[in-house]
Design a protein around this motif. Structure first.
Motif, PDB file in Angstrom:
ATOM      1  N   ALA A  27       0.861  -1.188   0.000  1.00 66.51           N
ATOM      2  CA  ALA A  27       0.000   0.000   0.000  1.00 66.51           C
ATOM      3  C   ALA A  27       0.896   1.235   0.000  1.00 66.51           C
ATOM      4  N   PRO A  28       1.572   1.501  -1.120  1.00 67.85           N
ATOM      5  CA  PRO A  28       2.564   2.580  -1.144  1.00 67.85           C
ATOM      6  C   PRO A  28       1.938   3.964  -1.013  1.00 67.85           C
ATOM      7  N   SER A  29       2.716   4.877  -0.459  1.00 62.60           N
ATOM      8  CA  SER A  29       2.276   6.268  -0.376  1.00 62.60           C
ATOM      9  C   SER A  29       2.136   6.882  -1.765  1.00 62.60           C
ATOM     10  N   LEU A  30       3.061   6.529  -2.650  1.00 65.86           N
ATOM     11  CA  LEU A  30       3.082   7.089  -3.996  1.00 65.86           C
ATOM     12  C   LEU A  30       3.406   6.001  -5.007  1.00 65.86           C
ATOM     13  N   VAL A  31       2.983   6.222  -6.231  1.00 68.89           N
ATOM     14  CA  VAL A  31       3.471   5.448  -7.365  1.00 68.89           C
ATOM     15  C   VAL A  31       4.079   6.465  -8.326  1.00 68.89           C
ATOM     16  N   THR A  32       5.389   6.360  -8.537  1.00 67.13           N
ATOM     17  CA  THR A  32       6.073   7.309  -9.406  1.00 67.13           C
ATOM     18  C   THR A  32       6.252   6.719 -10.797  1.00 67.13           C
ATOM     19  N   GLU A  33       6.337   7.588 -11.781  1.00 67.32           N
ATOM     20  CA  GLU A  33       6.544   7.156 -13.161  1.00 67.32           C
ATOM     21  C   GLU A  33       7.545   8.088 -13.816  1.00 67.32           C
ATOM     22  N   ILE A  37      17.535   2.457 -23.434  1.00 64.19           N
ATOM     23  CA  ILE A  37      17.742   1.029 -23.211  1.00 64.19           C
ATOM     24  C   ILE A  37      16.802   0.457 -22.151  1.00 64.19           C
ATOM     25  N   ARG A  38      16.321   1.284 -21.219  1.00 71.62           N
ATOM     26  CA  ARG A  38      15.461   0.777 -20.155  1.00 71.62           C
ATOM     27  C   ARG A  38      14.003   0.666 -20.573  1.00 71.62           C
ATOM     28  N   GLY A  39      13.681   1.153 -21.738  1.00 72.52           N
ATOM     29  CA  GLY A  39      12.320   1.023 -22.227  1.00 72.52           C
ATOM     30  C   GLY A  39      11.300   1.749 -21.387  1.00 72.52           C
ATOM     31  N   LEU A  40      11.566   3.000 -21.098  1.00 73.54           N
ATOM     32  CA  LEU A  40      10.632   3.805 -20.320  1.00 73.54           C
ATOM     33  C   LEU A  40       9.299   3.906 -21.059  1.00 73.54           C
ATOM     34  N   PRO A  41       8.166   4.134 -20.407  1.00 76.57           N
ATOM     35  CA  PRO A  41       8.016   4.584 -19.016  1.00 76.57           C
ATOM     36  C   PRO A  41       8.241   3.473 -17.990  1.00 76.57           C
ATOM     37  N   PHE A  42       8.647   3.892 -16.806  1.00 76.33           N
ATOM     38  CA  PHE A  42       8.940   2.963 -15.726  1.00 76.33           C
ATOM     39  C   PHE A  42       8.170   3.401 -14.486  1.00 76.33           C
ATOM     40  N   ARG A  43       7.356   2.492 -13.934  1.00 72.72           N
ATOM     41  CA  ARG A  43       6.548   2.797 -12.750  1.00 72.72           C
ATOM     42  C   ARG A  43       7.142   2.100 -11.535  1.00 72.72           C
ATOM     43  N   ARG A  44       7.097   2.794 -10.373  1.00 67.74           N
ATOM     44  CA  ARG A  44       7.682   2.231  -9.166  1.00 67.74           C
ATOM     45  C   ARG A  44       6.865   2.638  -7.948  1.00 67.74           C
ATOM     46  N   PRO A  45       6.484   1.685  -7.082  1.00 68.15           N
ATOM     47  CA  PRO A  45       5.806   2.048  -5.834  1.00 68.15           C
ATOM     48  C   PRO A  45       6.794   2.629  -4.831  1.00 68.15           C
TER      49      PRO A  45
END
Length: 204
Positions: free
Chosen positions: A26-32, A41-49
Motif C-alpha cells: 500500500a505505497p504512499s506514492l506510485v512514481t513514473e 535502453i530501459r524502455g521507459l516509461p517505468f513505474r515504481r511504488p
C-alpha cells in the motif's frame, strides 16, 4: 517496539527497510518516469511504488515541521532532467556490416519527465533528528489534488548514549483532536498534551 526496529543500532534513519517492506503493498506514492527518446535502453516509461514519501530536508531545517507540506511537495514533484542512460545497441543486419563501436555506448540525450499518483495514505519519513511539539505538526497536507489528515506519528527516543538502542513510541490523533500515546514500556494508553515534544521518524 524496542531497539533499532531493523533500522540500525545508532539511530532510526540508517535503513528504513522494515517500514518499506511492510508498506510495499500500500505505497504512499506510485512514481513514473518517461523519457522522450524511444531508443532508451530501459524502455521507459517505468513505474515504481514508493512506500515512504520523501521530503526535502532543507525546507524542514529552515521552517521546522510547519514546512512539511512544502518539503513533501518538493520531494515528490521532481523537475524534468536529462537522460544519460545508454541507448539500445545497434545491431548489424548482415555479418559483413561493420558497427561503429561508439554507437554501442552512446548515451541518451532525451528529457526525463517525472510524475506520481498518491495512495490512500501517506507515510512520510522525517530524516532529521529534530524535536517538535505535537501542536506544531500541520493537521492537513495537500499533495496534488488530494488532501490528507494527520492521524499519527512514530516517534524515536534515543538511547542514553550513541551506541545504545533507542525506543519507538506511537502518537495517534483522534477525531476529537486529542492525542494518545502508545508505549510498550507503559501500562495502557496515555493522553499526550499538545505541548509534548517528540522526535518524529514517520508521520502518517
Amino acid at each position: 517496539a524496542h531497539g533499532p526496529l531493523g533500522l540500525g543500532p545508532v539511530g532510526p534513519f540508517v535503513n528504513p527497510s522494515l517500514i518499506t517492506r511492510l508498506m510495499n503493498h500500500a505505497p504512499s506514492l506510485v512514481t513514473e518516469i518517461q523519457c522522450s527518446n524511444s531508443d532508451c535502453i530501459r524502455g521507459l516509461p517505468f513505474r515504481r511504488p514508493v512506500p515512504l514519501a520523501p521530503v526535502a530536508g532543507g525546507i524542514l531545517e529552515r521552517e521546522g515541521i510547519q514546512g512539511l507540506q512544502a518539503a513533501l511537495v518538493e520531494g515528490v514533484e521532481l523537475q524534468p532532467s536529462m537522460c544519460l542512460r545508454p541507448l539500445k545497441k545497434t545491431k548489424a543486419t548482415e555479418p559483413s556490416m561493420a558497427v561503429d563501436p561508439s554507437m554501442l555506448e552512446s548515451s541518451c540525450n532525451g528529457e526525463v519527465n517525472h510524475s506520481y499518483s498518491t495512495g490512500a495514505a501517506l507515510w512520510v519519513e522525517i530524516a532529521a533528528e529534530c524535536t517538535y511539539r505535537l501542536q506544531d505538526f500541520p493537521m492537513h497536507i495537500t499533495i496534488g489534488n488530494e488532501q490528507f489528515l494527520l492521524r499519527g506519528i512514530v516517534a524515536f527516543i534515543p538511547g542514553p548514549y550513541r551506541e545504545a538502542m533507542g525506543h519507538y513510541v506511537a502518537y495517534c490523533r483522534r477525531t476529537f483532536s486529542a492525542w494518545e500515546r502508545y508505549d510498550d514500556l507503559s501500562k495502557g494508553v496515555s493522553t499526550a498534551q499538545e505541548k509534548q515534544n517528540v522526535q518524529p521518524h514517520v508521520v502518517f
